[in-house]
Design a protein around this motif. Sequence first.
Motif, mmCIF file in Angstrom:
data_model
loop_
_atom_site.group_PDB
_atom_site.id
_atom_site.type_symbol
_atom_site.label_atom_id
_atom_site.label_comp_id
_atom_site.label_asym_id
_atom_site.label_seq_id
_atom_site.Cartn_x
_atom_site.Cartn_y
_atom_site.Cartn_z
ATOM 1 N N THR A 38 0.853 -1.188 0.000
ATOM 2 C CA THR A 38 0.000 0.000 0.000
ATOM 3 C C THR A 38 0.888 1.236 0.000
ATOM 4 O O THR A 38 1.699 1.399 0.926
ATOM 5 C CB THR A 38 -0.916 0.018 1.226
ATOM 6 O OG1 THR A 38 -1.791 -1.100 1.172
ATOM 7 C CG2 THR A 38 -1.741 1.292 1.273
ATOM 8 N N PRO A 39 0.803 2.106 -1.002
ATOM 9 C CA PRO A 39 1.616 3.327 -0.985
ATOM 10 C C PRO A 39 1.067 4.323 0.036
ATOM 11 O O PRO A 39 0.064 4.060 0.701
ATOM 12 C CB PRO A 39 1.489 3.844 -2.418
ATOM 13 C CG PRO A 39 0.175 3.321 -2.887
ATOM 14 C CD PRO A 39 -0.029 1.995 -2.216
ATOM 15 N N GLY A 40 1.720 5.471 0.109
ATOM 16 C CA GLY A 40 1.266 6.512 1.030
ATOM 17 C C GLY A 40 2.340 6.866 2.031
ATOM 18 O O GLY A 40 2.763 6.030 2.816
ATOM 19 N N MET A 41 2.795 8.132 1.996
ATOM 20 C CA MET A 41 3.911 8.573 2.823
ATOM 21 C C MET A 41 3.528 9.605 3.875
ATOM 22 O O MET A 41 4.326 9.893 4.766
ATOM 23 C CB MET A 41 5.016 9.164 1.930
ATOM 24 C CG MET A 41 5.539 8.208 0.876
ATOM 25 S SD MET A 41 6.656 9.009 -0.301
ATOM 26 C CE MET A 41 7.969 9.547 0.789
ATOM 27 N N GLU A 42 2.356 10.174 3.776
ATOM 28 C CA GLU A 42 1.936 11.204 4.730
ATOM 29 C C GLU A 42 0.430 11.145 4.891
ATOM 30 O O GLU A 42 -0.301 10.774 3.968
ATOM 31 C CB GLU A 42 2.368 12.593 4.246
ATOM 32 C CG GLU A 42 1.789 12.973 2.888
ATOM 33 C CD GLU A 42 2.296 14.305 2.368
ATOM 34 O OE1 GLU A 42 2.831 15.099 3.170
ATOM 35 O OE2 GLU A 42 2.158 14.559 1.153
ATOM 36 N N ILE B 135 -0.876 14.402 12.456
ATOM 37 C CA ILE B 135 -0.301 14.114 11.149
ATOM 38 C C ILE B 135 0.831 13.132 11.370
ATOM 39 O O ILE B 135 1.395 13.040 12.476
ATOM 40 C CB ILE B 135 0.219 15.368 10.412
ATOM 41 C CG1 ILE B 135 1.326 16.056 11.242
ATOM 42 C CG2 ILE B 135 -0.916 16.316 10.096
ATOM 43 C CD1 ILE B 135 2.034 17.164 10.495
ATOM 44 N N GLY B 136 1.168 12.379 10.324
ATOM 45 C CA GLY B 136 2.232 11.408 10.447
ATOM 46 C C GLY B 136 2.907 11.144 9.125
ATOM 47 O O GLY B 136 2.400 11.513 8.057
ATOM 48 N N VAL B 137 4.064 10.509 9.213
ATOM 49 C CA VAL B 137 4.829 10.136 8.024
ATOM 50 C C VAL B 137 5.070 8.639 8.050
ATOM 51 O O VAL B 137 5.069 8.001 9.108
ATOM 52 C CB VAL B 137 6.166 10.896 7.956
ATOM 53 C CG1 VAL B 137 5.923 12.391 7.792
ATOM 54 C CG2 VAL B 137 7.006 10.631 9.200
#
Length: 523
Positions: free
Chosen positions: A257-261, A283-285
């Motif tokens: 699953t992609p997604g960095m932020e 918020i998170g990374v």
Amino acid sequence: MVSHTAASARRAASQRGENNGAPSRRPPGRPPCLASLPQAGMDGARPGAINRLSTRTASLAPPPSRGVSAPRRLLIGAPAHTSLFQELRSASAGRGEEGAFPSFSGKASTREAGRKGGASLREEGEKGRSELAAKRSQTGVSLFALGGMATAGGSAGLRWSLRARSAFRLENCRRNAFGQESLGPISLSGFSLLPFRRAYRAALCTELTKPLVVRDVPSSSLQPHEVRVRVRCCGVNFADILACQGLYQEKHSLPFTPGMEFSGDVMESGVDVSGVKKGDRVIGVANTKALAEEYVADQKLLWTIPQGVPYEEAAALPVSYGTAILALEHRAQTRAGETVLVTAAAGATGLATVDVASNVLKAKVIAAAGNDSKCNLALQKGAVQSVNYSWAGLREEVKKLTASRGVDVAIDTIGGDIFKEALHSLAWEGRIVVVGFAGGTIPSIPANLLLLKNISALGLYWGRYRDQDFPVFSSALSSALQYCQEGRIQPHVGAVFKLEEVNEAFAHVTQRKSTGKVIISVS
């Protein structure tokens, strides 16, 4: 000895409730402990009820299944029946519950013994139900519906529930011999609990260069230092697209699953978590997995969203503004009054760089973009001048705008020929920061140019700071949140897509239609 035919006739008459005036006889197989109990003393059960009970209870027992031991059938009069009563009596006696299974000898004491036995059984049954309710509340696992129970004559019984290749077995459930109330299990040691796992939706890359699919995936358990976040919004980055094409520097095993932020709410936290609590907006990374309805994060990779900042704008902060702050402040050491050239100035990172350089560092920004509308957007963000490099040479235009002096800092995210022109546009002791290669071409750097003008070419791999220098990484994110709370920066959200539209969102970026940050609204 009674013949087989005569015995069959008597059983048939007994099942019809007829005794033709003959004295009541104990039907074949009636348990010895009930031998002296009159039929009228069993809640009005008619003669023959015991035989019907035998047939009914035998039908409750499921057939043997592979992997499941064959259940003991509750057949009144079967040899195992007396021993079963003895087991139950012994178990009750072991608990110090005298009279739980009274001896039914003597007509005068039958009703009194029944009342005592029934009261004791009810008390134990309530205890069993309490144990079961406590067990279910602790585990969150609901048991499957269990089998039936004897309805007349009363006795001990078994409840069975079959499942594919496994079985729930709740042994020695009982029903009061003098009523219809279920008394619950004797003990909880005879059954096993199935684990309960929640599922959530996530965008999955199952094959490189192919469209992503949205599927349900099982929720994972929390470690003591981890936090489960309900994801509200997820930012789309060019690195996500490259990863799904197999072109990113970090490779991922399929499916992923992609997604960095992301931005969202804390759902639950591990026992060692102290920085956030349930309900906090954060918020998170991440490396991957953020493009989903849930994300399990290390507590140190979460930051609290300031009051009044929407989820969409908050999700645009980590990668773009974190990169802009590190590039300008940490790598290029940009000072107030210096001239800064920003390529791809209307993109997510480019527009964030224009915002920080102009409104926080008070530098003079020249925005370079591929069309006039994008140049105008950069000017609205704080740039003082712009260059449309789709019809004019970047090097010549910068030379005109700076009176042949050049720029002090250049931030490039494109690579290729644009990088080379930006490099030649640097002033004496200028600094260029390489952030990415959105143009698809990795350029070479002429070392003689670095020597002649005493210029510096610097690289910035934003995500690597998380592992190599976390204090610097965290400081950049904290600064972005502070600048946003103070109103000094304003993230620009160019488009919002639903989770099911993730492929359209990726295409929006790759086709260069996007401005600012593209956001996936997850929940």
